[in-house]
Write an enzyme that holds these catalytic residues in place. Structure first.
Site, mmCIF file in Angstrom:
data_model
loop_
_atom_site.group_PDB
_atom_site.id
_atom_site.type_symbol
_atom_site.label_atom_id
_atom_site.label_comp_id
_atom_site.label_asym_id
_atom_site.label_seq_id
_atom_site.Cartn_x
_atom_site.Cartn_y
_atom_site.Cartn_z
ATOM 1 N N GLN A 107 -1.859 11.276 -13.941
ATOM 2 C CA GLN A 107 0.098 11.135 -13.326
ATOM 3 C C GLN A 107 0.604 12.284 -13.260
ATOM 4 O OE1 GLN A 107 1.275 8.261 -13.310
ATOM 5 N NE2 GLN A 107 3.621 8.772 -12.924
ATOM 6 N N LYS A 148 0.589 0.545 -16.018
ATOM 7 C CA LYS A 148 -0.897 1.209 -14.720
ATOM 8 C C LYS A 148 -1.971 0.486 -15.353
ATOM 9 C CE LYS A 148 1.104 4.517 -11.888
ATOM 10 N NZ LYS A 148 1.242 5.683 -11.623
ATOM 11 N N ASP A 171 -5.139 7.188 -5.179
ATOM 12 C CA ASP A 171 -3.457 7.438 -5.700
ATOM 13 C C ASP A 171 -2.974 8.189 -4.109
ATOM 14 O OD1 ASP A 171 -1.858 7.573 -7.332
ATOM 15 O OD2 ASP A 171 -2.063 8.968 -8.348
HETATM 16 N N1 GUN Z 1 4.118 9.847 -10.669
HETATM 17 C C1 GUN Z 1 5.500 9.588 -9.717
HETATM 18 N N2 GUN Z 1 4.538 8.499 -8.754
HETATM 19 C C2 GUN Z 1 3.406 8.618 -9.392
HETATM 20 C C3 GUN Z 1 2.263 8.404 -7.868
HETATM 21 O O1 GUN Z 1 1.869 7.297 -7.756
HETATM 22 N N3 GUN Z 1 1.041 8.879 -9.081
HETATM 23 C C4 GUN Z 1 0.996 9.923 -9.590
HETATM 24 N N4 GUN Z 1 -0.307 9.884 -9.891
HETATM 25 N N5 GUN Z 1 1.911 10.346 -10.326
HETATM 26 C C5 GUN Z 1 3.060 9.798 -9.964
#
Ligand code: GUN
Length: 296
Positions: A97, A53, A120
């Site tokens: 995350q 990311k 998100d």
């Molecule tokens: N863990 C698995 N997928 C995601 C996501 O799309 N965003 C976040 N913040 N954590 C995750």
């Protein structure tokens, strides 16, 4: 006949090219879109997602604040960091995350993120806005799936969709988006899960199968209607001594056999994965352009 492969990497690259131009334009107005990424602990899969990311942000000219905290970080410390980013005008998006360590209350953390910086789309305010069809930050994986379907010319109107998995991150939101009265919705959706009695019977009816169960080989060829569109959201590590890392990634779909029955299929890796990160960049750029935006 073998299915056509949906190339998520290529679709993601074309959207990222457009976002890169938007970032350059914002910079001429003195705004650099900024994303704060917070990882608590060192789970290997989460570490690799977070690294990807941050790299993607830099590639399109965005600012990213990289915050890797020890697993023992307290909930109060994490809340204080989120509060700092909520108030920081250089930050347009905040991503915590998931999953978080057990001693941290995930719901309290998601609630602490300013909904206008919730790129998100996990804050209950954004989830609620999405469900009632208002403008909202859409969660990145479901939004990425919609973009793949639409850009591949898949007809959603009236389609029978079977979603396998009911997570808050994928299953529930993709089902919600697909039932919206909208050109990108209007589907008939069934959501299957671990307590579904006859999974195969449901999947066999589907024009579009969305596999988000988190288990390899959940969808096998005998379960798939000839000509169905198959979207594989799974990212599972399976041991593989022939690989340098000792594992390889597989989805939830038995790709080699299902591709012989489907008309369109996403690979793992290179299908949904690149789209998730792209829609995160998209949400952050939209946030930098104005406070709350986005419809699919
Ligand atoms: N863990 C698995 N997928 C995601 C996501 O799309 N965003 C976040 N913040 N954590 C995750």
């Amino acid at each position: 006949m073998s299915a056509k492969i949906i190339d998520g990497k290529a679709v993601a690259e074309s959207i990222r090219g457009e976002l890169k131009r938007q970032v350059a334009e914002l910079k001429t107005r003195g705004v650099t879109p900024g994303l704060a990424v917070i990882l608590v602990g060192s789970d290997p899969a989460s570490t690799s997602y977070v690294t990807a990311k941050e790299k993607a942000c830099q590639e399109i000219g965005m600012f990213s604040s990289d915050n890797r905290l020890p697993a023992a970080t307290s909930q109060a410390e994490l809340l204080a960091l989120i509060d700092r980013f909520n108030k920081d005008p250089r930050i347009h998006g905040i991503l915590v995350q998931l999953p978080l360590p057990k001693h941290i209350d995930e719901a309290a953390i998601l609630l602490a993120v300013d909904p206008d910086k919730d790129v998100d789309g996990f804050h209950p305010v954004n989830v609620g806005r999405m469900v009632v069809g208002q403008e909202a930050y859409l969660p990145c994986t479901p939004h990425g799936i919609l973009q793949l379907l639409v850009r591949s010319g898949v007809k959603l109107d009236g389609a029978e969709v079977v979603v396998v998995g009911r997570s808050n991150i994928v299953g529930k939101p993709i089902a919600n988006l697909l039932i919206q009265k909208s050109p990108l919705g209007n589907a008939t959706v069934t959501v299957c899960h671990t307590h579904t009695k006859d999974l195969a019977a449901h999947v066999r009816r589907a024009d579009i199968v969305i596999a988000a169960a988190g288990r390899p080989n959940t969808i096998t060829a005998d379960m798939v209607k000839p000509g169905a569109v198959v979207i594989d959201v799974g990212v599972n590590r399976v041991e593989d001594a022939t690989k340098a890392k000792g594992f390889r990634l597989v989805g939830d779909v038995d790709f080699q056999t299902v591709r012989e029955k489907a008309s369109l299929i996403t690979p793992v890796p290179g299908g949904v994965g690149p789209m998730t990160i792209t829609m995160l960049l998209y949400n952050t750029v939209q946030s930098a352009r104005r406070p709350v935006i986005s419809r699919p």
